[in-house]
Write a protein that holds these residues in place. Structure first.
Motif, PDB file in Angstrom:
ATOM      1  N   PHE A 123      45.223  47.524  35.480  1.00 17.06           N
ATOM      2  CA  PHE A 123      46.527  47.403  36.132  1.00 17.06           C
ATOM      3  C   PHE A 123      46.587  46.115  36.961  1.00 17.06           C
ATOM      4  N   ALA A 124      45.508  45.813  37.691  1.00 18.41           N
ATOM      5  CA  ALA A 124      45.469  44.604  38.519  1.00 18.41           C
ATOM      6  C   ALA A 124      45.500  43.340  37.661  1.00 18.41           C
ATOM      7  N   ILE A 125      44.734  43.334  36.571  1.00 16.68           N
ATOM      8  CA  ILE A 125      44.721  42.170  35.675  1.00 16.68           C
ATOM      9  C   ILE A 125      46.110  41.934  35.077  1.00 16.68           C
ATOM     10  N   GLY A 126      46.749  43.017  34.630  1.00 23.85           N
ATOM     11  CA  GLY A 126      48.096  42.901  34.082  1.00 23.85           C
ATOM     12  C   GLY A 126      49.083  42.365  35.094  1.00 23.85           C
ATOM     13  N   SER A 127      48.962  42.797  36.334  1.00 23.82           N
ATOM     14  CA  SER A 127      49.856  42.322  37.395  1.00 23.82           C
ATOM     15  C   SER A 127      49.687  40.830  37.631  1.00 23.82           C
ATOM     16  N   GLU A 128      48.443  40.351  37.607  1.00 28.69           N
ATOM     17  CA  GLU A 128      48.196  38.928  37.828  1.00 28.69           C
ATOM     18  C   GLU A 128      48.716  38.081  36.665  1.00 28.69           C
ATOM     19  N   ILE A 129      48.623  38.601  35.451  1.00 27.45           N
ATOM     20  CA  ILE A 129      49.174  37.874  34.291  1.00 27.45           C
ATOM     21  C   ILE A 129      50.676  37.698  34.466  1.00 27.45           C
ATOM     22  N   VAL A 130      51.354  38.766  34.900  1.00 26.59           N
ATOM     23  CA  VAL A 130      52.797  38.675  35.125  1.00 26.59           C
ATOM     24  C   VAL A 130      53.108  37.700  36.259  1.00 26.59           C
ATOM     25  N   ALA A 131      52.267  37.702  37.291  1.00 21.95           N
ATOM     26  CA  ALA A 131      52.515  36.866  38.468  1.00 21.95           C
ATOM     27  C   ALA A 131      52.444  35.373  38.140  1.00 21.95           C
ATOM     28  N   ILE A 132      51.631  34.985  37.156  1.00 25.87           N
ATOM     29  CA  ILE A 132      51.446  33.557  36.879  1.00 25.87           C
ATOM     30  C   ILE A 132      52.194  33.085  35.634  1.00 25.87           C
ATOM     31  N   THR A 133      52.797  34.012  34.875  1.00 26.79           N
ATOM     32  CA  THR A 133      53.445  33.627  33.623  1.00 26.79           C
ATOM     33  C   THR A 133      54.798  32.977  33.868  1.00 26.79           C
ATOM     34  N   GLY A 178      55.682  36.642  43.502  1.00 25.79           N
ATOM     35  CA  GLY A 178      55.119  37.156  44.745  1.00 25.79           C
ATOM     36  C   GLY A 178      55.023  38.667  44.750  1.00 25.79           C
ATOM     37  N   LEU A 179      56.015  39.314  44.137  1.00 24.92           N
ATOM     38  CA  LEU A 179      55.995  40.775  44.058  1.00 24.92           C
ATOM     39  C   LEU A 179      54.780  41.250  43.265  1.00 24.92           C
ATOM     40  N   PHE A 180      54.508  40.610  42.135  1.00 21.43           N
ATOM     41  CA  PHE A 180      53.375  41.044  41.308  1.00 21.43           C
ATOM     42  C   PHE A 180      52.029  40.679  41.941  1.00 21.43           C
ATOM     43  N   HIS A 181      51.959  39.592  42.713  1.00 15.86           N
ATOM     44  CA  HIS A 181      50.744  39.323  43.489  1.00 15.86           C
ATOM     45  C   HIS A 181      50.498  40.453  44.486  1.00 15.86           C
ATOM     46  N   GLY A 182      51.579  40.917  45.113  1.00 14.48           N
ATOM     47  CA  GLY A 182      51.468  42.028  46.049  1.00 14.48           C
ATOM     48  C   GLY A 182      51.020  43.314  45.368  1.00 14.48           C
ATOM     49  N   ILE A 183      51.522  43.548  44.147  1.00 12.17           N
ATOM     50  CA  ILE A 183      51.124  44.726  43.378  1.00 12.17           C
ATOM     51  C   ILE A 183      49.633  44.671  43.031  1.00 12.17           C
ATOM     52  N   THR A 184      49.122  43.460  42.747  1.00  9.38           N
ATOM     53  CA  THR A 184      47.687  43.294  42.488  1.00  9.38           C
ATOM     54  C   THR A 184      46.876  43.697  43.716  1.00  9.38           C
ATOM     55  N   LEU A 212      47.738  45.822  46.025  1.00  9.44           N
ATOM     56  CA  LEU A 212      47.791  47.289  46.137  1.00  9.44           C
ATOM     57  C   LEU A 212      46.791  47.947  45.183  1.00  9.44           C
ATOM     58  N   ALA A 213      46.672  47.406  43.961  1.00  9.67           N
ATOM     59  CA  ALA A 213      45.715  47.950  42.990  1.00  9.67           C
ATOM     60  C   ALA A 213      44.277  47.779  43.480  1.00  9.67           C
ATOM     61  N   ILE A 214      43.990  46.642  44.091  1.00  4.56           N
ATOM     62  CA  ILE A 214      42.641  46.413  44.621  1.00  4.56           C
ATOM     63  C   ILE A 214      42.333  47.392  45.752  1.00  4.56           C
ATOM     64  N   LEU A 215      43.312  47.643  46.602  1.00  4.49           N
ATOM     65  CA  LEU A 215      43.125  48.633  47.669  1.00  4.49           C
ATOM     66  C   LEU A 215      42.857  50.021  47.089  1.00  4.49           C
ATOM     67  N   ALA A 216      43.561  50.361  45.996  1.00  7.95           N
ATOM     68  CA  ALA A 216      43.340  51.655  45.346  1.00  7.95           C
ATOM     69  C   ALA A 216      41.936  51.737  44.756  1.00  7.95           C
ATOM     70  N   ILE A 217      41.443  50.624  44.209  1.00  9.19           N
ATOM     71  CA  ILE A 217      40.072  50.594  43.679  1.00  9.19           C
ATOM     72  C   ILE A 217      39.063  50.837  44.803  1.00  9.19           C
ATOM     73  N   ILE A 218      39.276  50.196  45.937  1.00 11.25           N
ATOM     74  CA  ILE A 218      38.372  50.371  47.082  1.00 11.25           C
ATOM     75  C   ILE A 218      38.377  51.827  47.551  1.00 11.25           C
ATOM     76  N   LEU A 219      39.560  52.419  47.626  1.00 13.27           N
ATOM     77  CA  LEU A 219      39.660  53.820  48.022  1.00 13.27           C
ATOM     78  C   LEU A 219      38.907  54.727  47.052  1.00 13.27           C
ATOM     79  N   THR A 220      39.100  54.464  45.764  1.00 15.21           N
ATOM     80  CA  THR A 220      38.428  55.283  44.754  1.00 15.21           C
ATOM     81  C   THR A 220      36.913  55.181  44.869  1.00 15.21           C
ATOM     82  N   TYR A 221      36.422  53.969  45.070  1.00 10.97           N
ATOM     83  CA  TYR A 221      34.982  53.736  45.083  1.00 10.97           C
ATOM     84  C   TYR A 221      34.304  54.311  46.335  1.00 10.97           C
ATOM     85  N   PHE A 222      34.937  54.145  47.499  1.00  9.18           N
ATOM     86  CA  PHE A 222      34.275  54.509  48.747  1.00  9.18           C
ATOM     87  C   PHE A 222      34.678  55.876  49.300  1.00  9.18           C
TER      88      PHE A 222
END
Length: 383
Positions: free
Chosen positions: A83-93, A161-167, A169-179
């Motif tokens: 999800f994060a990778i997809g968001s970054e692709i959209v952010a830079i395209t 900028g919106l999709f950078h922000g979504i990325t 949020l996804a990273i924060l969700a990964i951190i929550l899941t892991y820890f």
């Protein structure tokens, strides 16, 4: 309920909120801003919106099966990474096909079934209803907040900028899941049922008439949701609302909807009549779509139709899972939820592609007419 169960519920809810906010924030702004990309047209616009839902449909069950083999936590983290990778692709395209590829990657991280299964495995059976209800409440809050802040962020920082922000949020969700979320043991490997026994039980679940009806309901109302979101920004602009004030319109409508729906759900729970209200909701849904279809040039009437739609849509979204919980078996509840989720995401995908095609073919009016037809089908489906 133990502290450990509460800990898991809060953790799963937080992951859901972070993930789904990235999905919902896109809805009010994607149609209005995608025309800034190179190579865009109505059909590609519809594909860009709908491909997320189709990828969810394709990967929902495989992700569930993999999570049974290697554990929920790994699949959830893997899905969030995609999800994060997809968001970054959209952010830079700069091209519409970059948006389509990014959205496809976002959708391929189908973790909804794994999250719900993780939750139900972590909470005692007597607390399942409370746990699912808590997720549902947070789902509604997330939808409300995202619809408000999506247009605000896009207006200030643009779609990129919106999709950078979504990325983020996804990273924060990964951190929550892991820890935060504990790792559960693999229950599937301890199951002695053969493939044919499992297949026959799943076939029996799929043939359940009530489940089929509920799945079609969620399928159709999500088609209607996407059809509305494809044309609502355009209609609001035609009615004199500039894009930078759309968030104010959505915030007022969503606030009123939340108050009305919450109050009515509390009333329904006290009266124990949740299952009897669905048909009436579908009639109101049809009335809302008819009003918007006939009032695209009248400010008050169209806004009232929007308000009516969001109230009844939120109410239906709350009623269907309550009915689903009652008809699902304890052993295969996750399978039942996955089938229901497939209908949900298939509706999102079909709504995007159908809406984009109709918008290109006949404009706003044709899209709204299609929503009226599907609303009529929903009425007869629940008669």
């Amino acid at each position: 309920m133990s502290k450990k169960e509460l800990y898991v519920i809060l953790g799963v809810s937080a992951i859901y909120m972070l993930r789904m906010s990235g999905v919902f924030m896109i809805l009010p702004v994607l149609t209005a801003h995608m025309f800034l990309l190179q190579g865009v047209n109505g059909c590609l616009l519809g594909i860009a919106i709908g491909i997320y839902g189709f990828m969810q449909v394709i990967f929902q069950i495989p992700c569930g099966l993999i999570s049974d083999k290697i554990g929920y936590k790994s699949v959830i983290i893997g899905g969030l990474v995609l999800f994060a990778i997809g968001s970054e692709i959209v952010a830079i395209t700069q091209h519409i096909w970059g948006l389509i590829i990014g959205r496809a990657l976002q959708g391929s991280g189908a973790i909804s079934g794994s999250l719900i299964a993780f939750l139900l495995d972590s909470v005692k059976s007597q607390h399942h209803m409370r746990a699912v209800a808590f997720i549902g409440i947070n789902f509604g809050i997330t939808f409300f907040i995202s619809i408000i802040f999506g247009p605000i962020i896009t207006d200030r920082y643009g779609l990129y900028g919106l999709f950078h922000g979504i990325t983020i949020l996804a990273i924060l969700a990964i951190i929550l899941t892991y820890f935060i979320i504990p790792t559960l043991s693999n229950n599937f490997s301890k199951n002695n049922e053969t493939f044919f026994i499992i297949f026959n039980k799943i076939k029996k679940i799929v043939s359940n008439i009530q489940l089929i009806r509920l799945s079609f309901n969620i399928f159709f109302i999500h088609i209607i949701l996407i059809l509305n979101f494809i044309v609502m920004p355009k209609v609001l602009i035609n009615l004199g609302f500039s894009a930078n004030v759309h968030w104010k319109v959505y915030s007022i409508i969503m606030l009123i909807s939340s108050i009305v729906v919450l109050s009515y759900i509390l009333y329904l729970e006290k009266k124990h009549c949740v299952t009897h209200i669905l048909f009436k909701c579908m009639i109101i849904l049809l009335m809302a779509e008819l009003l918007m279809c006939m009032s695209a040039h009248f400010v008050f009437n169209f806004l009232f139709g929007m308000q009516l739609f969001f109230i009844v849509f939120s109410l239906i979204e709350s009623i269907l899972p309550a009915i689903l919980h009652k008809i699902s078996s304890h052993t295969y509840r996750s399978t039942t939820i996955s089938i229901y989720s497939v209908g949900q995401f298939l509706g999102l995908g079909c709504g995007g592609i159908l809406g984009g095609f109709l918008l290109e073919l006949g404009g706003i009016w044709l899209v709204l007419c299609c929503a009226v037809v599907i609303s009529t089908i929903c009425v007869f489906l629940n008669k």
